[in-house]
Design a protein around this motif. Sequence first.
Motif, PDB file in Angstrom:
ATOM      1  N   GLU A   1      -6.208   2.078  -6.314  1.00 45.48           N
ATOM      2  CA  GLU A   1      -5.305   2.891  -5.503  1.00 45.48           C
ATOM      3  C   GLU A   1      -6.073   3.894  -4.642  1.00 45.48           C
ATOM      4  O   GLU A   1      -5.659   4.230  -3.539  1.00 45.48           O
ATOM      5  CB  GLU A   1      -4.316   3.632  -6.403  1.00 45.48           C
ATOM      6  CG  GLU A   1      -3.170   2.769  -6.881  1.00 45.48           C
ATOM      7  CD  GLU A   1      -2.272   2.348  -5.725  1.00 45.48           C
ATOM      8  OE1 GLU A   1      -1.642   3.213  -5.096  1.00 45.48           O
ATOM      9  OE2 GLU A   1      -2.234   1.128  -5.438  1.00 45.48           O
TER      10      GLU A   1
ATOM     11  N   HIS B   1      -6.814   3.196  -1.040  1.00 44.39           N
ATOM     12  CA  HIS B   1      -5.724   3.247  -0.062  1.00 44.39           C
ATOM     13  C   HIS B   1      -5.412   4.663   0.412  1.00 44.39           C
ATOM     14  O   HIS B   1      -4.553   4.843   1.281  1.00 44.39           O
ATOM     15  CB  HIS B   1      -4.463   2.634  -0.663  1.00 44.39           C
ATOM     16  CG  HIS B   1      -4.584   1.181  -0.999  1.00 44.39           C
ATOM     17  ND1 HIS B   1      -4.703   0.196  -0.040  1.00 44.39           N
ATOM     18  CD2 HIS B   1      -4.633   0.546  -2.205  1.00 44.39           C
ATOM     19  CE1 HIS B   1      -4.805  -0.978  -0.632  1.00 44.39           C
ATOM     20  NE2 HIS B   1      -4.784  -0.798  -1.934  1.00 44.39           N
TER      21      HIS B   1
ATOM     22  N   LYS C   1      -1.474   7.491   2.688  1.00 41.18           N
ATOM     23  CA  LYS C   1      -1.707   6.275   1.909  1.00 41.18           C
ATOM     24  C   LYS C   1      -1.380   5.061   2.759  1.00 41.18           C
ATOM     25  O   LYS C   1      -0.350   5.022   3.434  1.00 41.18           O
ATOM     26  CB  LYS C   1      -0.837   6.278   0.647  1.00 41.18           C
ATOM     27  CG  LYS C   1      -1.085   5.087  -0.268  1.00 41.18           C
ATOM     28  CD  LYS C   1      -0.219   5.149  -1.513  1.00 41.18           C
ATOM     29  CE  LYS C   1      -0.469   3.941  -2.421  1.00 41.18           C
ATOM     30  NZ  LYS C   1       0.380   3.975  -3.634  1.00 41.18           N
ATOM     31  N   ARG C   2      -2.271   4.067   2.718  1.00 41.24           N
ATOM     32  CA  ARG C   2      -2.027   2.823   3.447  1.00 41.24           C
ATOM     33  C   ARG C   2      -0.932   2.022   2.755  1.00 41.24           C
ATOM     34  O   ARG C   2      -0.971   1.833   1.540  1.00 41.24           O
ATOM     35  CB  ARG C   2      -3.287   1.954   3.479  1.00 41.24           C
ATOM     36  CG  ARG C   2      -4.424   2.484   4.308  1.00 41.24           C
ATOM     37  CD  ARG C   2      -5.575   1.504   4.219  1.00 41.24           C
ATOM     38  NE  ARG C   2      -6.801   2.038   4.757  1.00 41.24           N
ATOM     39  CZ  ARG C   2      -7.199   1.845   6.011  1.00 41.24           C
ATOM     40  NH1 ARG C   2      -6.445   1.151   6.838  1.00 41.24           N
ATOM     41  NH2 ARG C   2      -8.352   2.347   6.435  1.00 41.24           N
TER      42      ARG C   2
END
Length: 285
Positions: free
Chosen positions: A231, A234, A255-256
Amino acid sequence: MSLKPLDLAWALSAPLPPLDFVLPGLLPGTFGLLVAPGATGKSQLALDFAASLALGRPVAGGLFPPSLPGKVVFLAGEESERLLAERVRCLLSLDERGYPDLYRNLVLLPMAGESCILVADEGTTALYDELCALADGARLVIIDPLRRMHGGDENSSTDMTNFVVAMEKLAKATGAAVLGIHHANRASAADVGSQHAARGSSALVDGARWQLNLSRMDEKTATQHAISDAERAHHVALDFAKTNYLPPRPRCWLKRGPGGRFQLAQLSAPRTNTRAVGGARLLTT
């Protein structure tokens, strides 16, 4: 050009309209920077700026508030037509693709494999003049990456000052804010939020009126917020490294999501642990 002193009677007595920000802290007629290491997502975020301003929607799911729709010109020096089409599709919902404002306001210029030089030793180029004409009346002009847009030495104070002046002239002539996408230097890992994280001469960041920095989440922060390594990849931090026309602003996290699109992220409270020392229990983070 002739010198024109400021009319002090006007400056001190005329009603002045509120400052008109294109993005928070970034005024029309000024030059700003978005700085990040490679593969951090700066081009994707810049394209989100472009699409969001063209549509009048919030940027990155609430990072910046919506504004009235306006014209945006994006000179994409490293993107082919195919890849730029892929990027913009990931940013737009099916409904948004039907909005007339999108086709009226968003001008994307894929330039991979072509010269993007706007400023050379002899001055501005024919491409600069073409961009200036195309961007007339725009709210925002984005040039990505900055290094492909000039023929000078980015470590030269003189060359970077000349480039900044050319970008200021572009901003003044079009009425737009001009945003340059630029790489961070190798030493920036020690101070990712500083304006001096930008690569090259300090004349570049000194001349810019606004600067955002993107950086990857470090392992310590991920551990504090119980974010796994998968995570963590991202998440990126966004720092307002320089805002001449706004008070300092706190760090934000992005966050992507699917397709690489960024969304404003809220991190959980830092984890706390207790440990015993000499019979006492200490709280640590």
